[in-house]
Design a protein around this motif. Structure first.
Motif, short mmCIF file in Angstrom:
data_model
loop_
_atom_site.label_atom_id
_atom_site.label_comp_id
_atom_site.label_asym_id
_atom_site.label_seq_id
_atom_site.Cartn_x
_atom_site.Cartn_y
_atom_site.Cartn_z
N GLU A 158 0.82 -1.21 0.00
CA GLU A 158 0.00 0.00 0.00
C GLU A 158 0.85 1.26 0.00
OE1 GLU A 158 -3.92 1.79 2.36
OE2 GLU A 158 -2.96 -0.08 3.02
N GLY A 159 2.07 1.18 0.58
CA GLY A 159 2.93 2.35 0.62
C GLY A 159 3.39 2.83 -0.74
N LEU A 160 3.30 1.97 -1.76
CA LEU A 160 3.68 2.36 -3.12
C LEU A 160 2.52 2.97 -3.90
CD1 LEU A 160 5.72 -0.87 -3.86
CD2 LEU A 160 6.69 1.44 -3.84
N TYR A 161 1.33 2.89 -3.35
CA TYR A 161 0.13 3.34 -4.07
C TYR A 161 -0.52 4.49 -3.32
CZ TYR A 161 0.66 -0.93 -6.79
OH TYR A 161 1.14 -1.93 -7.61
N ALA B 30 10.54 23.58 -16.56
CA ALA B 30 11.26 24.79 -16.15
C ALA B 30 12.68 24.79 -16.71
CB ALA B 30 11.30 24.88 -14.63
N ASP B 31 13.25 23.60 -16.93
CA ASP B 31 14.61 23.50 -17.49
C ASP B 31 14.62 23.60 -19.01
OD1 ASP B 31 15.78 23.32 -15.04
OD2 ASP B 31 16.26 21.20 -15.14
N GLY B 32 13.47 23.82 -19.62
CA GLY B 32 13.42 24.03 -21.06
C GLY B 32 13.02 22.82 -21.87
N PHE B 33 12.67 21.72 -21.24
CA PHE B 33 12.21 20.56 -21.99
C PHE B 33 10.76 20.78 -22.43
CE2 PHE B 33 15.72 18.96 -19.53
CZ PHE B 33 16.35 18.08 -20.40
N ALA B 34 10.46 20.33 -23.65
CA ALA B 34 9.11 20.51 -24.18
C ALA B 34 8.10 19.82 -23.28
CB ALA B 34 9.02 19.94 -25.60
N PRO B 35 6.96 20.47 -22.98
CA PRO B 35 5.99 19.90 -22.04
C PRO B 35 5.10 18.83 -22.68
CG PRO B 35 5.22 22.03 -22.79
CD PRO B 35 6.59 21.84 -23.41
N ASN B 36 5.73 17.91 -23.37
CA ASN B 36 5.06 16.73 -23.91
C ASN B 36 5.80 15.52 -23.35
OD1 ASN B 36 3.38 18.28 -25.77
ND2 ASN B 36 5.28 18.60 -26.90
N PHE B 37 5.13 14.77 -22.49
CA PHE B 37 5.83 13.73 -21.75
C PHE B 37 5.24 12.36 -22.00
CE2 PHE B 37 6.42 17.62 -19.21
CZ PHE B 37 7.80 17.68 -19.22
N LEU B 38 6.14 11.39 -22.10
CA LEU B 38 5.76 9.98 -22.07
C LEU B 38 6.22 9.43 -20.72
CD1 LEU B 38 6.20 7.20 -24.69
CD2 LEU B 38 7.18 6.89 -22.43
N LEU B 39 5.30 8.85 -19.97
CA LEU B 39 5.63 8.18 -18.72
C LEU B 39 5.50 6.68 -18.92
CD1 LEU B 39 3.79 10.33 -15.99
CD2 LEU B 39 6.05 10.66 -17.00
N ALA B 40 6.50 5.94 -18.50
CA ALA B 40 6.45 4.48 -18.60
C ALA B 40 6.76 3.89 -17.24
CB ALA B 40 7.45 3.97 -19.64
N GLY B 41 6.00 2.87 -16.87
CA GLY B 41 6.23 2.24 -15.58
C GLY B 41 5.74 0.81 -15.58
N LEU B 42 6.33 0.04 -14.68
CA LEU B 42 5.93 -1.35 -14.48
C LEU B 42 5.42 -1.49 -13.05
CD1 LEU B 42 7.83 -4.51 -15.63
CD2 LEU B 42 7.11 -4.33 -13.26
N CYS B 43 4.35 -2.25 -12.85
CA CYS B 43 3.78 -2.49 -11.53
C CYS B 43 3.35 -1.15 -10.92
CB CYS B 43 4.77 -3.25 -10.67
SG CYS B 43 4.04 -4.04 -9.22
N SER B 44 3.88 -0.76 -9.75
CA SER B 44 3.44 0.50 -9.14
C SER B 44 3.82 1.70 -10.01
CB SER B 44 4.03 0.65 -7.74
OG SER B 44 5.43 0.61 -7.78
N GLY B 45 4.91 1.60 -10.77
CA GLY B 45 5.26 2.68 -11.68
C GLY B 45 4.19 2.90 -12.74
N PHE C 148 -6.23 1.59 -9.52
CA PHE C 148 -6.78 2.28 -8.35
C PHE C 148 -6.53 1.38 -7.15
CE2 PHE C 148 -9.02 4.15 -11.87
CZ PHE C 148 -9.12 5.49 -11.53
N TRP C 149 -6.04 1.95 -6.05
CA TRP C 149 -5.66 1.13 -4.91
C TRP C 149 -6.88 0.39 -4.34
CZ3 TRP C 149 -2.17 -1.60 -2.89
CH2 TRP C 149 -2.33 -2.11 -1.61
N PRO D 178 -14.56 3.03 -11.14
CA PRO D 178 -13.62 4.15 -11.29
C PRO D 178 -12.74 4.01 -12.52
CG PRO D 178 -12.94 2.68 -9.50
CD PRO D 178 -14.32 2.26 -9.91
N LEU D 179 -12.40 2.79 -12.89
CA LEU D 179 -11.55 2.61 -14.06
C LEU D 179 -12.27 3.02 -15.33
CD1 LEU D 179 -8.94 1.74 -15.35
CD2 LEU D 179 -9.72 -0.62 -15.30
N GLY D 180 -13.52 2.59 -15.45
CA GLY D 180 -14.29 2.98 -16.63
C GLY D 180 -14.45 4.48 -16.73
N ASP D 181 -14.73 5.12 -15.59
CA ASP D 181 -14.86 6.58 -15.59
C ASP D 181 -13.54 7.24 -15.99
OD1 ASP D 181 -17.42 6.18 -14.69
OD2 ASP D 181 -16.95 6.61 -12.58
N ALA D 182 -12.43 6.71 -15.49
CA ALA D 182 -11.13 7.29 -15.80
C ALA D 182 -10.81 7.16 -17.28
CB ALA D 182 -10.05 6.61 -14.97
N LEU D 183 -11.10 5.99 -17.86
CA LEU D 183 -10.82 5.79 -19.28
C LEU D 183 -11.68 6.71 -20.14
CD1 LEU D 183 -10.43 1.90 -19.36
CD2 LEU D 183 -8.63 3.62 -19.44
#
Length: 517
Positions: free
Chosen positions: A371-374, A391-406, A432-433, A491-496
């Motif tokens: 639970e501490g990871l979520y 703020a450091d000048g990187f374009a504000p278009n981001f790809l986030l990738a994660g496995l499990c809790s990431g 969702f936790w 909640p998942l359906g609403d989020a999607l």
């Protein structure tokens, strides 16, 4: 914690983390050489804590990633990898004596790292003291353990790791190429120490939780003229229990500290200068990329940014998130290799540690339970990193990738911030936790045994009645652990649906047996 990242010279850049001694300095420096594979991944925070404890006692301490592992350059399939490992230990020893300000040098090797340290000695590295924890006298013992680990993994998961080239060894997703495995199998402590002059003056050899040190290793050291002491090595199993559950081995650290204090008196030496480049340049399939520690202005966060040496050609930035409590290199070094490939294709890529994981400061105790990871605080930290990059000048278009809790943090970040244009979710455990999810999954797994196919497997197993009794116990225990009825909402359906209204893309990838699938 006053840690400085340094890139050391070698066939490939070697990343080290230097803990400067707190006053008064003792003049002694200790180099920590890690074990291999799952043991290295699991023991990362305990080794960091160990180095910090050494610094508090006035010693200089340096931790390194061996070539082809962690954040250092190279690949697990490089030729003469064992030679590169030995050369890295020798170079780190020289750096610790020079820029690290150490007058007396100790090297602590754990598992295979101890044999690598002996190999560096045979190649000419000069070391005053040796600490060898869980180190066998011969490399063949390491290979036997890795093979046994691989068989256990196959038994537990039922999933083979794919076709491997002949002679290649795989365990826990970590690879030893055939050439490297042969070289390790040929290692012998007695041969490495024979004729070594000058030999280390002293050695402390620790066993594993009371299982004594390898007698042949102790004899080889004594025959080389080394003054040897032994210790039961309590805390081995807890220190290597896993990235999320490892415990700093306070007893073993205390024993080593007392042994180091008994060394002959040493002059304080010059103050450490930390002289080493703050970045590394790597050749990835013919393309130069640059890697550097990114200042995130928050000690609870740590990141390594990999960029095309000639500047980015992609209109966005990728951020790779922790998989549970695994540090920023990712499971089996997945994120390190991914970041370098993507940077070679023009995409600046950051691999990130959130609070209390890897190199980020903070308490790890909250991660003892899943639970501490979520928790929302970790998603807020990820979004804060996006603010910092913009703020450091990187374009504000981001790809986030994660496995499990990431994957959970990536999904929740996409829900909250439209700058997350793409979220790549690999084997998300939950989006969702839900504190009851583990019990429900355990119950489904147990009930699957009662299907016709499950019963056929059960009857074909050894002692089927005892196994059936265990299954029934699991079913009852899982039912009792359930704390509350499931939320009837969706909640998942609403989020999607919310994500579908924005120009965001979510990619999910599952292994066959992943429960959320």
């Amino acid at each position: 914690m006053g840690v400085t990242a340094v890139y050391l010279d070698g066939r490939e850049p070697v990343l080290g983390f230097f803990h400067a001694p707190q006053a008064p300095a003792s003049g002694l420096g200790l180099l920590l050489v890690p074990p291999f594979g799952w043991d290295e991944q699991s023991s990362y925070r305990p080794r960091r804590d160990w180095a910090a404890a050494l610094a508090r006692e006035g010693h200089a301490a340096l931790r390194i990633d061996l070539p082809g592992t962690g954040d250092s350059g190279g690949s697990p399939r490089d030729a003469d990898l064992l030679g590169a490992w030995s050369a890295a230990v020798a170079e780190a020893s020289r750096w610790l004596r020079g820029s690290g300000g150490a007058e007396r040098l100790a090297v602590a090797g754990i598992g295979l790292g101890g044999l690598v340290a002996l190999s560096a000695l045979a190649a000419g590295a000069v070391v005053d003291d040796l600490v060898l924890w869980g180190v066998p006298a011969r490399g063949r013992a390491v290979l036997r353990e890795l093979k046994a680990f691989g068989r256990l993994e196959l038994f537990q998961t039922g999933e083979a790791q794919g076709e491997a080239p002949e002679g290649e060894l795989r365990a826990g997703g970590h690879v030893l190429a055939a050439e490297t495995a042969r070289a390790i199998g040929a290692l012998d402590a007695a041969a490495l120490l024979r004729g070594r002059a000058p030999a280390p003056a002293r050695a402390l050899v620790l066993g594993r939780d009371g299982v004594g040190p390898d007698d042949a290793l102790v004899a080889a050291l004594a025959d080389a003229g080394v003054a040897v002491q032994t210790d039961p090595g309590r805390g081995w199993g807890a220190a290597l229990a896993g990235p999320q559950s490892s415990v700093t081995p306070a007893d073993a650290i205390s024993r080593v500290s007392a042994w180091l204090r008994a060394a002959p008196a040493t002059a304080a030496g010059a103050p450490p200068s930390h002289a080493a480049p703050g970045h590394a340049e790597l050749d990835i399939a013919g393309v130069r990329v640059r890697e550097r520690i990114l200042d995130l202005r928050d000690p609870r966060l740590f990141g390594i940014l990999t960029e095309p040496a000639g500047g980015p050609s992609a209109p966005g930035t990728a951020v790779l998130l922790n998989a549970g409590a695994v540090r920023h290199i990712g499971p089996n070094r997945l994120w390190t290799e991914t970041a370098r490939r993507w940077a070679a294709r023009g995409v600046p890529t950051l691999r990130l540690d959130v609070e209390g994981i890897g190199e980020a400061d903070g308490d790890t105790a909250s991660y003892a339970e899943d639970e501490g990871l979520y928790v929302p605080a970790l998603t807020r930290q990820v979004l804060g990193v996006l603010d910092r990059l913009e703020a450091d000048g990187f374009a504000p278009n981001f790809l986030l990738a994660g496995l499990c809790s990431g994957a959970y943090w990536a999904f929740q970040s996409a829900l909250q911030d439209e700058r997350v244009r793409c979220a790549v979710l690999l084997n998300p455990r939950l989006l969702f936790w839900d504190g009851d999810a583990a019990s429900r999954r355990e119950l489904r797994r147990a009930l699957s045994v009662l299907t016709p196919s499950g019963m056929r497997l059960l009857l074909g197993a050894e002692r089927p009645l005892a196994r059936l009794r265990d299954v029934l116990r699991w079913i009852l225990a899982a039912q009792l652990r359930r704390r509350r009825p499931r939320d009837p909402g969706d909640p998942l359906g609403d989020a999607l649906e919310r994500l579908a209204q924005h120009p965001q893309r979510v990619e999910l990838a599952f292994s066959d047996r992943e429960p959320l699938r």
